[in-house]
Design a protein around this motif. Structure first.
Motif, PDB file in Angstrom:
ATOM      1  N   GLY A 193      45.110  26.110  98.209  1.00 16.49           N
ATOM      2  CA  GLY A 193      45.146  26.071  96.752  1.00 16.49           C
ATOM      3  C   GLY A 193      44.260  24.978  96.188  1.00 16.49           C
ATOM      4  N   LEU A 194      44.247  23.820  96.851  1.00 17.55           N
ATOM      5  CA  LEU A 194      43.409  22.706  96.398  1.00 17.55           C
ATOM      6  C   LEU A 194      41.924  23.056  96.544  1.00 17.55           C
ATOM      7  CD1 LEU A 194      43.556  19.795  95.331  1.00 17.55           C
ATOM      8  CD2 LEU A 194      43.504  19.014  97.708  1.00 17.55           C
ATOM      9  N   VAL A 195      41.564  23.704  97.644  1.00 16.94           N
ATOM     10  CA  VAL A 195      40.173  24.126  97.858  1.00 16.94           C
ATOM     11  C   VAL A 195      39.770  25.150  96.799  1.00 16.94           C
ATOM     12  CG1 VAL A 195      38.619  25.345  99.442  1.00 16.94           C
ATOM     13  CG2 VAL A 195      40.193  23.611 100.324  1.00 16.94           C
ATOM     14  N   LEU A 196      40.672  26.063  96.494  1.00 19.14           N
ATOM     15  CA  LEU A 196      40.372  27.074  95.480  1.00 19.14           C
ATOM     16  C   LEU A 196      40.216  26.434  94.097  1.00 19.14           C
ATOM     17  CD1 LEU A 196      39.977  30.072  94.934  1.00 19.14           C
ATOM     18  CD2 LEU A 196      42.422  30.270  94.577  1.00 19.14           C
ATOM     19  N   LEU A 197      41.061  25.471  93.784  1.00 23.21           N
ATOM     20  CA  LEU A 197      40.943  24.763  92.504  1.00 23.21           C
ATOM     21  C   LEU A 197      39.590  24.060  92.409  1.00 23.21           C
ATOM     22  CD1 LEU A 197      42.324  23.850  89.865  1.00 23.21           C
ATOM     23  CD2 LEU A 197      43.210  21.872  91.134  1.00 23.21           C
ATOM     24  N   ALA A 198      39.148  23.455  93.510  1.00 20.43           N
ATOM     25  CA  ALA A 198      37.831  22.813  93.531  1.00 20.43           C
ATOM     26  C   ALA A 198      36.729  23.845  93.303  1.00 20.43           C
ATOM     27  CB  ALA A 198      37.625  22.093  94.860  1.00 20.43           C
ATOM     28  N   GLY A 199      36.914  25.044  93.867  1.00 16.80           N
ATOM     29  CA  GLY A 199      35.920  26.096  93.673  1.00 16.80           C
ATOM     30  C   GLY A 199      35.824  26.550  92.229  1.00 16.80           C
ATOM     31  N   ILE A 200      36.964  26.663  91.568  1.00 13.49           N
ATOM     32  CA  ILE A 200      36.946  27.048  90.154  1.00 13.49           C
ATOM     33  C   ILE A 200      36.305  25.932  89.325  1.00 13.49           C
ATOM     34  CG2 ILE A 200      38.372  27.671  88.165  1.00 13.49           C
ATOM     35  CD1 ILE A 200      40.448  28.790  90.136  1.00 13.49           C
ATOM     36  N   ALA A 201      36.639  24.687  89.651  1.00 15.64           N
ATOM     37  CA  ALA A 201      36.052  23.553  88.937  1.00 15.64           C
ATOM     38  C   ALA A 201      34.548  23.476  89.160  1.00 15.64           C
ATOM     39  CB  ALA A 201      36.722  22.258  89.379  1.00 15.64           C
ATOM     40  N   TRP A 202      34.077  23.906  90.338  1.00 11.28           N
ATOM     41  CA  TRP A 202      32.642  23.940  90.617  1.00 11.28           C
ATOM     42  C   TRP A 202      31.929  24.835  89.603  1.00 11.28           C
ATOM     43  CZ3 TRP A 202      30.620  25.009  96.294  1.00 11.28           C
ATOM     44  CH2 TRP A 202      29.253  24.722  96.349  1.00 11.28           C
ATOM     45  N   SER A 203      32.586  25.912  89.229  1.00 11.61           N
ATOM     46  CA  SER A 203      32.020  26.803  88.213  1.00 11.61           C
ATOM     47  C   SER A 203      32.267  26.281  86.812  1.00 11.61           C
ATOM     48  CB  SER A 203      32.647  28.196  88.353  1.00 11.61           C
ATOM     49  OG  SER A 203      32.297  29.039  87.285  1.00 11.61           O
ATOM     50  N   SER A 204      33.517  25.830  86.543  1.00  8.67           N
ATOM     51  CA  SER A 204      33.876  25.372  85.198  1.00  8.67           C
ATOM     52  C   SER A 204      35.125  24.502  85.277  1.00  8.67           C
ATOM     53  CB  SER A 204      34.131  26.574  84.277  1.00  8.67           C
ATOM     54  OG  SER A 204      34.785  26.191  83.094  1.00  8.67           O
ATOM     55  N   ARG A 205      35.010  23.255  84.870  1.00  5.86           N
ATOM     56  CA  ARG A 205      36.196  22.374  84.855  1.00  5.86           C
ATOM     57  C   ARG A 205      37.221  22.863  83.838  1.00  5.86           C
ATOM     58  NH1 ARG A 205      33.374  16.573  84.388  1.00  5.86           N
ATOM     59  NH2 ARG A 205      31.931  17.860  83.183  1.00  5.86           N
ATOM     60  N   ARG A 206      36.730  23.459  82.761  1.00  5.37           N
ATOM     61  CA  ARG A 206      37.637  24.014  81.754  1.00  5.37           C
ATOM     62  C   ARG A 206      38.459  25.156  82.357  1.00  5.37           C
ATOM     63  NH1 ARG A 206      37.251  28.253  77.996  1.00  5.37           N
ATOM     64  NH2 ARG A 206      38.419  27.897  76.056  1.00  5.37           N
ATOM     65  N   ALA A 207      37.791  26.042  83.108  1.00  5.61           N
ATOM     66  CA  ALA A 207      38.506  27.143  83.753  1.00  5.61           C
ATOM     67  C   ALA A 207      39.521  26.624  84.758  1.00  5.61           C
ATOM     68  CB  ALA A 207      37.511  28.076  84.440  1.00  5.61           C
ATOM     69  N   ALA A 208      39.165  25.568  85.486  1.00  7.54           N
ATOM     70  CA  ALA A 208      40.101  24.984  86.457  1.00  7.54           C
ATOM     71  C   ALA A 208      41.343  24.447  85.753  1.00  7.54           C
ATOM     72  CB  ALA A 208      39.410  23.881  87.253  1.00  7.54           C
ATOM     73  N   ALA A 209      41.142  23.815  84.596  1.00  8.91           N
ATOM     74  CA  ALA A 209      42.284  23.288  83.842  1.00  8.91           C
ATOM     75  C   ALA A 209      43.191  24.419  83.367  1.00  8.91           C
ATOM     76  CB  ALA A 209      41.783  22.467  82.655  1.00  8.91           C
ATOM     77  N   TYR A 210      42.598  25.506  82.888  1.00  7.96           N
ATOM     78  CA  TYR A 210      43.399  26.650  82.453  1.00  7.96           C
ATOM     79  C   TYR A 210      44.154  27.271  83.629  1.00  7.96           C
ATOM     80  CZ  TYR A 210      41.995  27.131  77.547  1.00  7.96           C
ATOM     81  OH  TYR A 210      41.841  26.947  76.200  1.00  7.96           O
ATOM     82  N   ALA A 211      43.488  27.427  84.770  1.00 10.02           N
ATOM     83  CA  ALA A 211      44.147  28.018  85.942  1.00 10.02           C
ATOM     84  C   ALA A 211      45.327  27.166  86.389  1.00 10.02           C
ATOM     85  CB  ALA A 211      43.141  28.174  87.081  1.00 10.02           C
ATOM     86  N   LEU A 212      45.124  25.850  86.444  1.00  9.91           N
ATOM     87  CA  LEU A 212      46.199  24.944  86.865  1.00  9.91           C
ATOM     88  C   LEU A 212      47.345  24.958  85.857  1.00  9.91           C
ATOM     89  CD1 LEU A 212      46.823  22.918  89.148  1.00  9.91           C
ATOM     90  CD2 LEU A 212      45.867  21.130  87.687  1.00  9.91           C
ATOM     91  N   GLY A 213      47.003  24.935  84.572  1.00 16.12           N
ATOM     92  CA  GLY A 213      48.035  24.979  83.542  1.00 16.12           C
ATOM     93  C   GLY A 213      48.800  26.286  83.543  1.00 16.12           C
ATOM     94  N   GLY A 214      48.093  27.397  83.738  1.00 16.62           N
ATOM     95  CA  GLY A 214      48.757  28.696  83.781  1.00 16.62           C
ATOM     96  C   GLY A 214      49.696  28.816  84.962  1.00 16.62           C
TER      97      GLY A 214
END
Length: 307
Positions: A193-214
């Motif tokens: 999960g942490l690796v996947l979060l880093a991957g989303i943040a690599w594309s967009s930190r905003r998207a990573a924040a939304y994914a984590l919050g959701g």
């Protein structure tokens, strides 16, 4: 030109010709979490490999099959290049390996389901585009529900998970939250999960924040409403919320919260009815919120009071 220069030029041309298909394949994996980014795809593949190498192989097989079928079916080149033609194939492959009891049968089903999802994807994209809606994981869901209904995968033995205590401590909660992100690609565990979060943040930190919050909001809601502790720990309460927040993030925080809550409610209802919902709650929530936001009356400008 010397022979050495000719060989070097041929090597460069060969590497260039292989680079774009590889990027397309990686974008297909990134699109599972709604990111058109090859770096996200690398992290998705790494998260899958950390959890189970069979999952990584299934994702690659499914995405490749779907992309080839889309190419043969003359799907729009832009959609193939951006990974939109391959991600449902990857999901179909992951579902086959997750739910099928026998490995050989699972990989055969992964090929067939990926091809079916590619064949079904084009007309579904056309139909939903008339309403200005995205296809999300609908082709994968249709393909997987079909072979599940036919009993093609046999019975899969599921290991009993030990229940969590009634009071979840901070460490358990954070691990369950990260596992919820991993479950968006059929993986589990805090590290994937942490690796996947880093991957989303690599594309967009905003998207990573939304994914984590959701994932956090959906996990909390389902746990409070009676979801078993074992489901919380495995991340099964959070993945639909993470995806729903991502798909509604373009509409703003309120829309993302509404989509997350709706996805959590639909997932909990499906679990209690014993239905294999997979990512259907996120897709339904995404469509519902996008339609609802489109029907909202326009906001009135704030005029100063007349004196």
């Amino acid at each position: 030109m010397s022979s050495h220069a000719t060989v070097r030029a041929a090597s460069v041309d060969s590497a260039a010709s292989l680079a774009e298909p590889l990027r397309t394949l990686l974008r297909s994996l990134g699109q599972i979490v709604l990111q058109k980014h090859a770096g996200t795809g690398v992290c998705v593949l790494a998260a899958l490999a950390l959890c189970d190498l069979r999952l990584a192989c299934a994702a690659l097989i499914g995405a490749t099959t779907a992309n080839v079928c889309a190419l043969l079916g003359r799907a729009p080149f832009d959609a193939i290049r951006d990974g939109l033609a391959g991600f449902n194939g990857a999901l179909a492959g992951l579902a086959a390996v997750t739910f099928c009891a026998d490995s050989a049968t699972a990989f055969a089903l992964a090929l067939l389901a990926a091809a079916f999802s590619a064949w079904l994807g084009t007309p579904l994209v056309r139909a939903l585009s008339r309403a200005n809606l995205a296809v999300y994981s609908a082709p994968c869901l249709a393909a997987t529900w079909l072979w599940l209904a036919l009993g093609a995968g046999g019975e899969r033995a599921v290991a009993a998970a030990s229940p969590m205590p009634a009071a979840v401590n901070a460490t358990d909660a954070f691990a369950g939250l990260l596992s919820g992100l991993a479950q968006t690609v059929f993986a589990s565990g805090a590290l994937p999960g942490l690796v996947l979060l880093a991957g989303i943040a690599w594309s967009s930190r905003r998207a990573a924040a939304y994914a984590l919050g959701g994932a956090a909001l959906a996990s909390a809601l389902e746990y409070v409403l009676g979801a078993p502790g074992a489901s919380f720990a495995a991340g099964l309460c959070g993945f639909n919320g993470a995806l729903a927040a991502l798909t509604a993030s373009s509409l703003g925080p309120r829309a993302a919260i509404c989509a997350t809550m709706l996805a959590a409610a639909l997932h909990l209802a499906a679990v209690r009815l014993g239905l294999p919902a997979m990512t259907a709650p996120f897709a339904l929530a995404g469509w519902g919120v996008h339609l609802a936001w489109r029907l909202r009356p326009p906001r009135q400008p704030n005029h100063p009071p007349v004196r």
